[in-house]
Motif scaffolding. Structure first.
Motif, PDB file in Angstrom:
ATOM      1  N   HIS A 110       0.872  -1.180   0.000  1.00 61.39           N
ATOM      2  CA  HIS A 110       0.000   0.000   0.000  1.00 61.39           C
ATOM      3  C   HIS A 110       0.911   1.233   0.000  1.00 61.39           C
ATOM      4  O   HIS A 110       1.826   1.330   0.828  1.00 61.39           O
ATOM      5  CB  HIS A 110      -0.861  -0.043   1.264  1.00 61.39           C
ATOM      6  N   HIS A 111       0.654   2.148  -0.940  1.00 61.30           N
ATOM      7  CA  HIS A 111       1.520   3.324  -1.087  1.00 61.30           C
ATOM      8  C   HIS A 111       1.690   4.096   0.234  1.00 61.30           C
ATOM      9  O   HIS A 111       2.793   4.545   0.580  1.00 61.30           O
ATOM     10  CB  HIS A 111       0.930   4.231  -2.173  1.00 61.30           C
ATOM     11  N   MET A 112       0.586   4.231   0.970  1.00 61.91           N
ATOM     12  CA  MET A 112       0.649   4.996   2.238  1.00 61.91           C
ATOM     13  C   MET A 112       1.439   4.234   3.303  1.00 61.91           C
ATOM     14  O   MET A 112       2.090   4.848   4.134  1.00 61.91           O
ATOM     15  CB  MET A 112      -0.771   5.264   2.761  1.00 61.91           C
ATOM     16  N   GLY A 114       3.944   2.492   2.566  1.00 58.14           N
ATOM     17  CA  GLY A 114       5.307   2.820   2.150  1.00 58.14           C
ATOM     18  C   GLY A 114       5.747   4.135   2.761  1.00 58.14           C
ATOM     19  O   GLY A 114       6.824   4.228   3.375  1.00 58.14           O
ATOM     20  N   HIS A 115       4.903   5.177   2.649  1.00 59.95           N
ATOM     21  CA  HIS A 115       5.260   6.480   3.243  1.00 59.95           C
ATOM     22  C   HIS A 115       5.473   6.341   4.755  1.00 59.95           C
ATOM     23  O   HIS A 115       6.421   6.907   5.309  1.00 59.95           O
ATOM     24  CB  HIS A 115       4.161   7.515   2.978  1.00 59.95           C
ATOM     25  N   ILE A 116       4.586   5.591   5.425  1.00 58.73           N
ATOM     26  CA  ILE A 116       4.710   5.435   6.890  1.00 58.73           C
ATOM     27  C   ILE A 116       6.051   4.778   7.239  1.00 58.73           C
ATOM     28  O   ILE A 116       6.717   5.164   8.194  1.00 58.73           O
ATOM     29  CB  ILE A 116       3.531   4.594   7.462  1.00 58.73           C
ATOM     30  N   VAL A 135       1.240  13.446   5.146  1.00 55.16           N
ATOM     31  CA  VAL A 135       0.824  14.625   4.377  1.00 55.16           C
ATOM     32  C   VAL A 135       1.437  14.595   2.978  1.00 55.16           C
ATOM     33  O   VAL A 135       2.625  14.840   2.813  1.00 55.16           O
ATOM     34  CB  VAL A 135       1.206  15.943   5.108  1.00 55.16           C
ATOM     35  N   SER A 136       0.603  14.293   1.990  1.00 55.12           N
ATOM     36  CA  SER A 136       1.129  14.194   0.621  1.00 55.12           C
ATOM     37  C   SER A 136       0.247  15.014  -0.314  1.00 55.12           C
ATOM     38  O   SER A 136      -0.601  15.786   0.135  1.00 55.12           O
ATOM     39  CB  SER A 136       1.154  12.728   0.200  1.00 55.12           C
ATOM     40  N   GLY A 137       0.463  14.811  -1.619  1.00 52.96           N
ATOM     41  CA  GLY A 137      -0.352  15.529  -2.592  1.00 52.96           C
ATOM     42  C   GLY A 137      -1.789  15.056  -2.592  1.00 52.96           C
ATOM     43  O   GLY A 137      -2.703  15.806  -2.936  1.00 52.96           O
ATOM     44  N   THR A 306       9.078  12.543  -0.599  1.00 49.42           N
ATOM     45  CA  THR A 306       8.230  12.378  -1.781  1.00 49.42           C
ATOM     46  C   THR A 306       8.344  10.925  -2.276  1.00 49.42           C
ATOM     47  O   THR A 306       9.141  10.147  -1.753  1.00 49.42           O
ATOM     48  CB  THR A 306       8.666  13.366  -2.888  1.00 49.42           C
ATOM     49  N   ASP A 307       7.559  10.585  -3.296  1.00 55.64           N
ATOM     50  CA  ASP A 307       7.482   9.187  -3.733  1.00 55.64           C
ATOM     51  C   ASP A 307       8.834   8.624  -4.159  1.00 55.64           C
ATOM     52  O   ASP A 307       9.616   9.316  -4.833  1.00 55.64           O
ATOM     53  CB  ASP A 307       6.489   9.076  -4.901  1.00 55.64           C
ATOM     54  N   ASN A 308       9.088   7.378  -3.784  1.00 56.83           N
ATOM     55  CA  ASN A 308      10.379   6.740  -4.097  1.00 56.83           C
ATOM     56  C   ASN A 308      10.248   5.226  -3.981  1.00 56.83           C
ATOM     57  O   ASN A 308       9.275   4.723  -3.407  1.00 56.83           O
ATOM     58  CB  ASN A 308      11.443   7.264  -3.120  1.00 56.83           C
TER      59      ASN A 308
HETATM   60 ZN    ZN Z   1       3.102   9.490  -2.141  1.00 59.41          ZN
END
Ligand code: ZN
Ligand code: KG4
Length: 343
Positions: A110-112, A114-116, A135-137, A306-308
């Motif tokens: 899940h993309h989020m 990933g951010h976490i 907090v993203s786009g 940011t996304d990576n």
């Molecule tokens: Zn993102």
């Protein structure tokens, strides 16, 4: 164990290899920002086509960087959602096909999540459970992170996400896309107290966010004042004052809601992630607030805000280690996918 991570949910093709013993060993990123900048936002079909062009060469480059062969990998993790469906499908098709061909587990991330997990790439990392401001786009979430895959959303945005509000305000002021970092730069020359912008939802109980009223207030201020500027330098100062006032209102709102959530959950560790976590003023504000109210803030390094691909590789590695992998034989992408339904 070495896990290849693939991120392609929006306008960045990110590929990385995370080794559970040695950490991140290779990391490549291709950003499509230039491609979309001329349209003032992401064009989904162009994004998908560009991922198709870049993804395989980038995987080869990542393996070269890590001095590895595809046969050295132990699992393939890819972003399965949420995001743009065409863009997600590129990563999902390549990820799942590679896993089949190499006879390795394929891990949907899940993309989020990933951010976490991006802060786990740092030396100084948090331990479960913790609170996360994401907090993203596309998202503004306060999440109670109880463990891997065990998330409770405490607050969400009712309209625009924080990053989206930054981007729209930047567009209004004639700044490039995506505008978050340009607003932050411009704000340094402005007086944040020149205009008083609303702090959305701070006077109401609860942990939800709303940024559309703030967006309207900044637009009205810009429209009301721009004609009275007598030259370019006055106009530039007006823009800087609006940027500074807007940024202060957003960061004030985000940080006060974090404090409220810390008090409610009694967590002592706060993780901030997603594109807006690159904002220096947000970082400084939360560090200061943490000192005063005795909580510790963790931010990813700037390149992992940011996304990576690295965040997907580390999240995939956590899932692999903890045997939290859903095995099925279909190639799936989930454009909408609740963070609360992962377990
Ligand atoms: Zn993102
Ligand atoms: O996490 P991300 O790369 O993509 C999504 O998953 O949405 O976040 C991108 C967002 C954009 O809205 C961008 O303007 C914002 O993060 N952003 C910033 C800064 N750097 C990036 N916002 C405020 N200040 C920054 N320094």
């Amino acid at each position: 164990m070495k896990i290849l991570g693939i991120e392609s949910s929006c306008d960045e093709t990110g590929i990385a290899i995370y080794d559970t013993d040695h950490g991140l060993i290779a990391d490549q990123l291709y950003s499509q920002i230039e491609l979309h900048a001329q349209y003032g936002g992401v064009v989904p079909e162009l994004a998908s086509r560009d991922h198709v062009r870049k993804i395989v060469p980038l995987i080869q480059q990542t393996c070269e960087e890590g001095g590895l062969n595809l046969r050295d990998l132990d699992a393939i993790a890819y972003t399965a959602g949420p995001g743009l469906v065409g863009a997600l499908l590129v990563g999902a098709c390549v990820g799942k096909s590679l896993a089949w061909a190499l006879d390795l587990p394929a891990i949907e991330v899940h993309h989020m999540e990933g951010h976490i997990m991006a802060t786990l790439l740092e030396d100084d990392k948090p331990e479960f459970p913790f609170l996360c401001l994401l907090v993203s786009g596309g998202h503004t979430l306060l999440v109670d992170v109880k463990g891997l895959g065990d998330y409770q959303i405490l607050g969400d945005t009712l309209d625009d996400a924080a990053g989206e509000a930054f981007d729209k305000t930047a567009k209004m002021l004639g700044l490039p896309y995506p505008g978050g970092r340009y607003i932050a730069e411009l704000a340094q020359q402005g007086d944040p107290m020149r205009f008083q912008f609303p702090r959305p939802m701070l006077n109401k109980p609860g942990l939800d966010f709303s940024f559309s009223g703030l967006k309207t207030a900044t637009r009205m201020t810009w429209e009301k004042n721009q004609d009275s500027c007598e030259n370019d330098s006055e106009k530039q100062q007006l823009k800087a004052n609006i940027a500074a006032g807007f940024q202060l209102a957003v960061i004030d709102t985000l940080s006060q809601k974090c404090l409220r959530a810390i008090k409610q959950t009694k967590h002592q560790e706060l993780v901030i992630s997603g594109g807006v976590s690159a904002n220096t003023f947000l970082r400084e504000t939360l560090h200061k607030m943490g000192k005063k109210h005795r909580f510790k803030s963790y931010f990813p390094s700037l390149k992992y805000c940011t996304d990576n691909g690295a965040m997907i590789a580390v999240a995939g590695a956590m899932r692999f280690k903890n045997k939290k992998i859903k095995q099925h034989h279909l190639i799936k992408a989930y454009p909408r996918w609740s963070l609360e339904q992962l377990n």
